[in-house]
Design a protein around this motif. Structure first.
Motif, PDB file in Angstrom:
ATOM      1  N   ASP A 219      -4.261   2.429  -0.680  1.00 17.39           N
ATOM      2  CA  ASP A 219      -3.701   2.399  -2.049  1.00 17.39           C
ATOM      3  C   ASP A 219      -4.033   3.671  -2.820  1.00 17.39           C
ATOM      4  N   ALA A 220      -3.910   4.806  -2.153  1.00 17.03           N
ATOM      5  CA  ALA A 220      -4.276   6.078  -2.782  1.00 17.03           C
ATOM      6  C   ALA A 220      -3.320   6.438  -3.925  1.00 17.03           C
ATOM      7  N   VAL A 221      -2.036   6.124  -3.776  1.00 10.90           N
ATOM      8  CA  VAL A 221      -1.079   6.526  -4.820  1.00 10.90           C
ATOM      9  C   VAL A 221      -1.364   5.764  -6.107  1.00 10.90           C
TER      10      VAL A 221
ATOM     11  N   CYS B 201       1.700  10.781   7.136  1.00  6.25           N
ATOM     12  CA  CYS B 201       2.510  11.036   5.925  1.00  6.25           C
ATOM     13  C   CYS B 201       2.425   9.793   5.044  1.00  6.25           C
ATOM     14  N   ASP B 202       1.477   9.830   4.091  1.00  6.09           N
ATOM     15  CA  ASP B 202       1.206   8.652   3.231  1.00  6.09           C
ATOM     16  C   ASP B 202       0.964   7.409   4.087  1.00  6.09           C
ATOM     17  N   GLY B 203       0.337   7.642   5.233  1.00  4.44           N
ATOM     18  CA  GLY B 203      -0.019   6.510   6.083  1.00  4.44           C
ATOM     19  C   GLY B 203       1.033   6.166   7.110  1.00  4.44           C
ATOM     20  N   GLU B 204       2.197   6.822   7.022  1.00  9.48           N
ATOM     21  CA  GLU B 204       3.229   6.610   8.044  1.00  9.48           C
ATOM     22  C   GLU B 204       3.169   7.769   9.030  1.00  9.48           C
TER      23      GLU B 204
ATOM     24  N   PHE C 152     -18.704  19.134  10.438  1.00  7.99           N
ATOM     25  CA  PHE C 152     -17.516  18.377   9.994  1.00  7.99           C
ATOM     26  C   PHE C 152     -17.962  17.093   9.287  1.00  7.99           C
ATOM     27  N   LEU C 153     -19.017  16.478   9.827  1.00  6.11           N
ATOM     28  CA  LEU C 153     -19.544  15.256   9.198  1.00  6.11           C
ATOM     29  C   LEU C 153     -20.044  15.552   7.790  1.00  6.11           C
ATOM     30  N   GLY C 154     -20.704  16.694   7.645  1.00  8.12           N
ATOM     31  CA  GLY C 154     -21.196  17.075   6.302  1.00  8.12           C
ATOM     32  C   GLY C 154     -20.051  17.178   5.318  1.00  8.12           C
ATOM     33  N   HIS C 155     -18.929  17.716   5.791  1.00  3.55           N
ATOM     34  CA  HIS C 155     -17.739  17.839   4.912  1.00  3.55           C
ATOM     35  C   HIS C 155     -17.195  16.451   4.578  1.00  3.55           C
ATOM     36  N   LEU C 156     -17.105  15.587   5.568  1.00  5.54           N
ATOM     37  CA  LEU C 156     -16.563  14.234   5.330  1.00  5.54           C
ATOM     38  C   LEU C 156     -17.434  13.456   4.349  1.00  5.54           C
ATOM     39  N   LEU C 157     -18.745  13.564   4.549  1.00  2.00           N
ATOM     40  CA  LEU C 157     -19.663  12.789   3.688  1.00  2.00           C
ATOM     41  C   LEU C 157     -19.532  13.193   2.223  1.00  2.00           C
ATOM     42  N   LYS C 158     -19.160  14.455   1.988  1.00  2.40           N
ATOM     43  CA  LYS C 158     -19.015  14.905   0.593  1.00  2.40           C
ATOM     44  C   LYS C 158     -17.877  14.170  -0.114  1.00  2.40           C
ATOM     45  N   HIS C 159     -16.944  13.548   0.663  1.00  9.18           N
ATOM     46  CA  HIS C 159     -15.852  12.790   0.040  1.00  9.18           C
ATOM     47  C   HIS C 159     -16.386  11.548  -0.653  1.00  9.18           C
ATOM     48  N   LEU C 160     -17.603  11.148  -0.261  1.00 12.84           N
ATOM     49  CA  LEU C 160     -18.174   9.945  -0.887  1.00 12.84           C
ATOM     50  C   LEU C 160     -18.837  10.276  -2.211  1.00 12.84           C
TER      51      LEU C 160
ATOM     52  N   GLY D  59       0.826  -1.220   0.000  1.00 12.12           N
ATOM     53  CA  GLY D  59       0.000   0.000   0.000  1.00 12.12           C
ATOM     54  C   GLY D  59       0.846   1.250   0.000  1.00 12.12           C
ATOM     55  N   ASP D  60       0.204   2.364   0.422  1.00  6.11           N
ATOM     56  CA  ASP D  60       0.905   3.654   0.397  1.00  6.11           C
ATOM     57  C   ASP D  60       2.092   3.673   1.343  1.00  6.11           C
ATOM     58  N   GLY D  61       1.938   3.004   2.490  1.00  2.12           N
ATOM     59  CA  GLY D  61       3.045   3.002   3.459  1.00  2.12           C
ATOM     60  C   GLY D  61       4.274   2.299   2.907  1.00  2.12           C
ATOM     61  N   MET D  62       4.047   1.204   2.218  1.00  4.09           N
ATOM     62  CA  MET D  62       5.163   0.455   1.611  1.00  4.09           C
ATOM     63  C   MET D  62       5.761   1.268   0.476  1.00  4.09           C
TER      64      MET D  62
ATOM     65  N   ARG E  60      -9.519  -1.184   9.881  1.00  2.00           N
ATOM     66  CA  ARG E  60      -9.028  -0.450  11.065  1.00  2.00           C
ATOM     67  C   ARG E  60      -9.259   1.054  10.901  1.00  2.00           C
ATOM     68  N   TYR E  61      -9.204   1.517   9.642  1.00  2.00           N
ATOM     69  CA  TYR E  61      -9.388   2.954   9.386  1.00  2.00           C
ATOM     70  C   TYR E  61     -10.827   3.391   9.660  1.00  2.00           C
ATOM     71  N   ASP E  62     -11.778   2.506   9.378  1.00  2.00           N
ATOM     72  CA  ASP E  62     -13.186   2.864   9.631  1.00  2.00           C
ATOM     73  C   ASP E  62     -13.425   2.981  11.132  1.00  2.00           C
TER      74      ASP E  62
ATOM     75  N   GLY F 157     -11.347  12.026  -4.646  1.00  2.00           N
ATOM     76  CA  GLY F 157     -10.144  12.475  -3.952  1.00  2.00           C
ATOM     77  C   GLY F 157     -10.383  13.484  -2.846  1.00  2.00           C
ATOM     78  N   VAL F 158      -9.365  13.619  -2.016  1.00  2.00           N
ATOM     79  CA  VAL F 158      -9.401  14.612  -0.939  1.00  2.00           C
ATOM     80  C   VAL F 158      -9.411  16.004  -1.566  1.00  2.00           C
ATOM     81  N   SER F 159      -8.628  16.187  -2.647  1.00  2.00           N
ATOM     82  CA  SER F 159      -8.628  17.453  -3.393  1.00  2.00           C
ATOM     83  C   SER F 159      -8.736  17.113  -4.883  1.00  2.00           C
TER      84      SER F 159
ATOM     85  N   LYS G 242     -12.119   4.994  -0.844  1.00  2.00           N
ATOM     86  CA  LYS G 242     -12.941   5.704   0.163  1.00  2.00           C
ATOM     87  C   LYS G 242     -13.485   6.997  -0.424  1.00  2.00           C
ATOM     88  N   THR G 243     -12.666   7.634  -1.294  1.00  2.00           N
ATOM     89  CA  THR G 243     -13.105   8.905  -1.885  1.00  2.00           C
ATOM     90  C   THR G 243     -12.673   8.941  -3.347  1.00  2.00           C
ATOM     91  N   PRO G 244     -13.490   8.392  -4.238  1.00  2.00           N
ATOM     92  CA  PRO G 244     -13.095   8.220  -5.646  1.00  2.00           C
ATOM     93  C   PRO G 244     -12.701   9.505  -6.365  1.00  2.00           C
TER      94      PRO G 244
HETATM   95  C1  LIG Z   1     -18.843   8.985   7.533  1.00  2.00           C
HETATM   96  C2  LIG Z   1     -18.186   8.908   6.174  1.00  2.00           C
HETATM   97  C3  LIG Z   1     -16.770   9.349   6.258  1.00  2.00           C
HETATM   98  C4  LIG Z   1     -16.097   9.308   4.892  1.00  2.00           C
HETATM   99  C5  LIG Z   1     -14.665   9.760   5.071  1.00  2.00           C
HETATM  100  C6  LIG Z   1     -13.978   9.867   3.761  1.00  2.00           C
HETATM  101  C7  LIG Z   1     -12.610  10.480   3.937  1.00  2.00           C
HETATM  102  C8  LIG Z   1     -11.611   9.718   3.117  1.00  2.00           C
HETATM  103  C9  LIG Z   1     -10.256  10.317   3.202  1.00  2.00           C
HETATM  104  C10 LIG Z   1      -9.249   9.294   2.716  1.00  2.00           C
HETATM  105  C11 LIG Z   1      -7.853   9.794   2.893  1.00  2.00           C
HETATM  106  C12 LIG Z   1      -7.077   9.545   1.646  1.00  2.00           C
HETATM  107  C13 LIG Z   1      -5.631   9.937   1.833  1.00  2.00           C
HETATM  108  C14 LIG Z   1      -4.754   8.689   1.760  1.00  2.00           C
HETATM  109  C15 LIG Z   1      -4.019   8.316   2.816  1.00  2.00           C
HETATM  110  C16 LIG Z   1      -3.189   7.059   2.734  1.00  2.00           C
HETATM  111  O1  LIG Z   1      -1.878   7.346   2.306  1.00  2.00           O
HETATM  112  C17 LIG Z   1      -3.155   6.397   4.103  1.00  2.00           C
HETATM  113  C18 LIG Z   1      -2.298   5.159   4.105  1.00  2.00           C
HETATM  114  O2  LIG Z   1      -2.666   4.315   3.079  1.00  2.00           O
HETATM  115  P1  LIG Z   1      -2.281   2.733   3.176  1.00  2.00           P
HETATM  116  O3  LIG Z   1      -0.838   2.642   3.596  1.00  2.00           O
HETATM  117  O4  LIG Z   1      -2.540   2.192   1.798  1.00  2.00           O
HETATM  118  O5  LIG Z   1      -3.187   2.171   4.204  1.00  2.00           O
HETATM  119  N1  LIG Z   1      -4.519   6.075   4.463  1.00  2.00           N
HETATM  120  C19 LIG Z   1      -5.098   6.688   5.486  1.00  2.00           C
HETATM  121  O6  LIG Z   1      -4.549   7.526   6.160  1.00  2.00           O
HETATM  122  C20 LIG Z   1      -6.542   6.301   5.721  1.00  2.00           C
HETATM  123  C21 LIG Z   1      -7.338   7.496   6.195  1.00  2.00           C
HETATM  124  C22 LIG Z   1      -8.754   7.082   6.486  1.00  2.00           C
HETATM  125  C23 LIG Z   1      -9.531   8.237   7.111  1.00  2.00           C
HETATM  126  C24 LIG Z   1     -10.939   7.842   7.468  1.00  2.00           C
END
Ligand SMILES: CCCCCCCCCCCCC/C=C/[C@@H](O)[C@H](COP(=O)(O)O)NC(=O)CCCCC
Ligand SMILES: Nc1ncnc2c1ncn2[C@@H]1O[C@H](COP(=O)(O)OP(=O)(O)O)[C@@H](O)[C@H]1O
Ligand SMILES: [Ca+2]
Length: 502
Positions: free
Chosen positions: A202-204, A460-463, A393-401, A156-159, A270-272, A368-370, A364-366
């Motif tokens: 896997d954002a990258v 920082c990219d998950g680290e 804040f929740l309204g802002h987060l939900l817009k990522h979907l 993933g991004d950390g690797m 774990r992120y959820d 993107g964050v930006s 999670k956010t097709p």
């Molecule tokens: C109630 C609905 C909430 C919807 C929230 C949507 C917000 C999504 C933001 C996602 C962040 C994307 C930035 C990417 C970060 C990654 O580098 C990092 C590590 O990736 P990996 O090593 O592959 O696991 N991922 C995260 O930091 C996950 C953030 C999740 C935040 C909820």
């Protein structure tokens, strides 16, 4: 594609192999166990990239039949010669597999989905399954890299971040560049990096290929795609903390990654869990952000235009930011000047401070964050989320979907910047500030302390970067990936028998 014929672009051909008349088993070079003599081969197969819906690529195959086996052999040899002339196609790769990331299926993903394609394309892969965190980064300081055409990250991004840091640090060291000097012009590594998505976010991979699919990514590597990518350096007090390529987040996202790191046994979910937990806690962090806006280059985080394959914004940025030869006696950087056209600063109480050096699109956010951030424009989108009630804040987060404008809130400021700094303000609680709450009694004091925890960490990219005070600088197109950016989606298509275009 003309109506009366089909054209197969040679740059998207994976391999050419002889075909057994009876479809017998073939060895990795496409020959049957019974050694195929030239005279016995009357058919050959062209393996090519077949583009499906949603930017998914799959290996396609078309078989050609020749009356004369000599002609067949001639076709195979000529086509192979042309493929050998495609200088961007890798022939030798170093592959790091993280068995620990995501759902812990990195080894299976590589063995079952990627290795057969590399074999078909006659790519020699040296595979290293890592044994611990940091293993790949350490090996990259000592392994012989000169004979390689690229490095592949299965994880993933950390690797990816680990390999990115290892390669950039090695390159600066060999070039005599002081990586701890914030103003240093970094030397670009010549090796491209490929990513086979096998992590949690896997954002990258998603932001540079448009989908999280191991086979699609493997095919981008095989045909030798090349996508420049911005990299941010993160320093504090003349010391390099880490290089970043995608997402930097302080506050909410920093707390999420710190909490989720303790729950890796949960895999991607774990992120959820941690995201929900930290949303409920909604900690506020006070500090000051100083930033240097990008000189107007005709783009903004509020654009409707997106960074796609062949992006003009990135192309122009690449021309403006060509690397200049490193000069050790280089003058120290100009002191930052604040004011119009120079540095700006914002002081406040923040839920989150994010920097998106590309869209940070992911499952999670097709979008993107930006969504309007560029892969290779030399900028990062600085997103300041000021303290606000949870429901907003929740309204802002939900817009990522969705596709809706996630920045359209009074508590959010977004700037496209080249550099930024953050300095936290530590809140020392004093007796007379204690909030007396009859029901909660002394709890209110503890609550206040919890809600104004001294510092977050940087995601920082998950680290994790433990140092809250940072100096961030974007290095335009510092590295190259085996990718081509986000292709405009086309209908899926297949390539039946037809002629070739060079
Ligand atoms: C109630 C609905 C909430 C919807 C929230 C949507 C917000 C999504 C933001 C996602 C962040 C994307 C930035 C990417 C970060 C990654 O580098 C990092 C590590 O990736 P990996 O090593 O592959 O696991 N991922 C995260 O930091 C996950 C953030 C999740 C935040 C909820
Ligand atoms: N063999 C290993 N054992 C434990 N951790 C590892 C190993 N190889 C790499 N790592 C570390 O695993 C972390 C997560 O890797 P990553 O592939 O990004 O998975 P995820 O997307 O689930 O976070 C990285 O910090 C990396 O340094
Ligand atoms: Ca960028």
């Amino acid at each position: 594609m003309s109506s009366d014929s089909n054209v197969l672009d040679l740059s998207e051909v994976i391999a050419v192999t002889p075909v057994e008349k009876h479809g017998g088993q073939r060895n990795k070079d496409g020959f049957s166990d019974i050694e195929l003599t030239p005279i016995s081969c009357s058919r050959f197969a062209v393996h090519y990239v077949e583009k499906k819906r949603g930017r998914v690529w799959r290996p396609g195959r078309v078989t050609f039949k020749c009356q004369d086996p000599t002609v067949c052999r001639e076709w195979i040899d000529r086509l192979q010669e042309r493929l050998n002339q495609e200088y961007l196609r890798p022939r030798r790769l170093l592959v790091f597999v993280n068995p620990f990331g995501g759902k812990k299926r990195g080894v299976q993903i590589y063995q079952q989905k990627v290795a057969p394609l590399f074999d078909l394309a006659r790519i020699k892969a040296d595979v290293i399954v890592t044994e611990r965190a940091g293993h790949a980064q350490d090996l990259l300081q000592e392994l012989e890299l000169n004979k390689l055409d690229g490095i592949v990250c299965v994880g993933g991004d950390g690797m990816f971040s680990e390999i990115l840091n290892g390669l950039i640090v090695r390159t600066q060291q060999e070039a005599g560049v002081d990586k701890d000097w914030l103003a240093a012009e970094l030397v670009r590594p010549h090796l491209r990096i490929g990513i086979i998505p096998a992590g949690s976010t896997d954002a990258v991979s998603y932001a540079t290929v448009g989908v999280n699919d191991p086979v699609t990514s493997a095919l981008h590597i095989i045909i030798g795609d090349c996508q420049p990518l911005d990299v941010s350096s993160v320093h504090y007090r003349s010391q390099l903390l880490r290089y970043n390529v995608s997402f930097l987040g302080y506050g909410f996202y920093g707390d999420v990654v710190r909490d989720s790191d303790l729950r890796r046994w949960m895999g991607p979910t774990r992120y959820d869990y941690s995201g929900f937990k930290k949303f409920c806690r909604r900690k506020i962090y006070e500090g000051e952000v100083a930033f240097l806006p990008c000189a107007d280059q005709g783009s903004s985080p509020y654009d409707q235009i997106r960074c796609t394959e062949g992006c003009l914004v990135c192309k122009q940025a690449g021309e403006k930011n060509k690397p200049t030869p490193f000069n050790p006696s280089e003058e120290p950087r100009a002191v930052e000047t604040f004011g119009p056209g120079g540095w700006q600063r914002v002081r406040g109480r923040f839920i989150a401070i994010n920097a998106a050096t590309n869209s940070c699109a992911c499952k999670k956010t097709p979008k993107g964050v930006s969504p309007a951030a560029h892969l290779a424009d030399g900028c990062t989108d600085l997103i300041l989320i000021h303290a606000t009630p949870r429901y907003r804040f929740l309204g802002h987060l939900l817009k990522h979907l969705t596709d809706s404008d996630r920045f359209n809130h009074s508590f959010i400021e977004v700037y496209r910047v080249r550099e930024f700094k953050f300095r936290p303000v530590i809140i020392e609680e004093t007796e007379d500030e204690q909030v007396e709450d009859e029901e909660a009694g002394v709890l209110s004091r503890r609550n206040r302390r919890r809600n104004t925890r001294r510092n977050s960490v940087w995601n920082c990219d998950g680290e994790i970067i433990d140092q809250p005070a940072v100096d961030v600088k974007v290095h335009c197109q510092l590295i190259k990936l085996f990718a081509r950016g986000i292709e405009e989606t086309k209908q899926s298509s297949c390539w039946p028998v037809g002629c070739f275009c060079a």
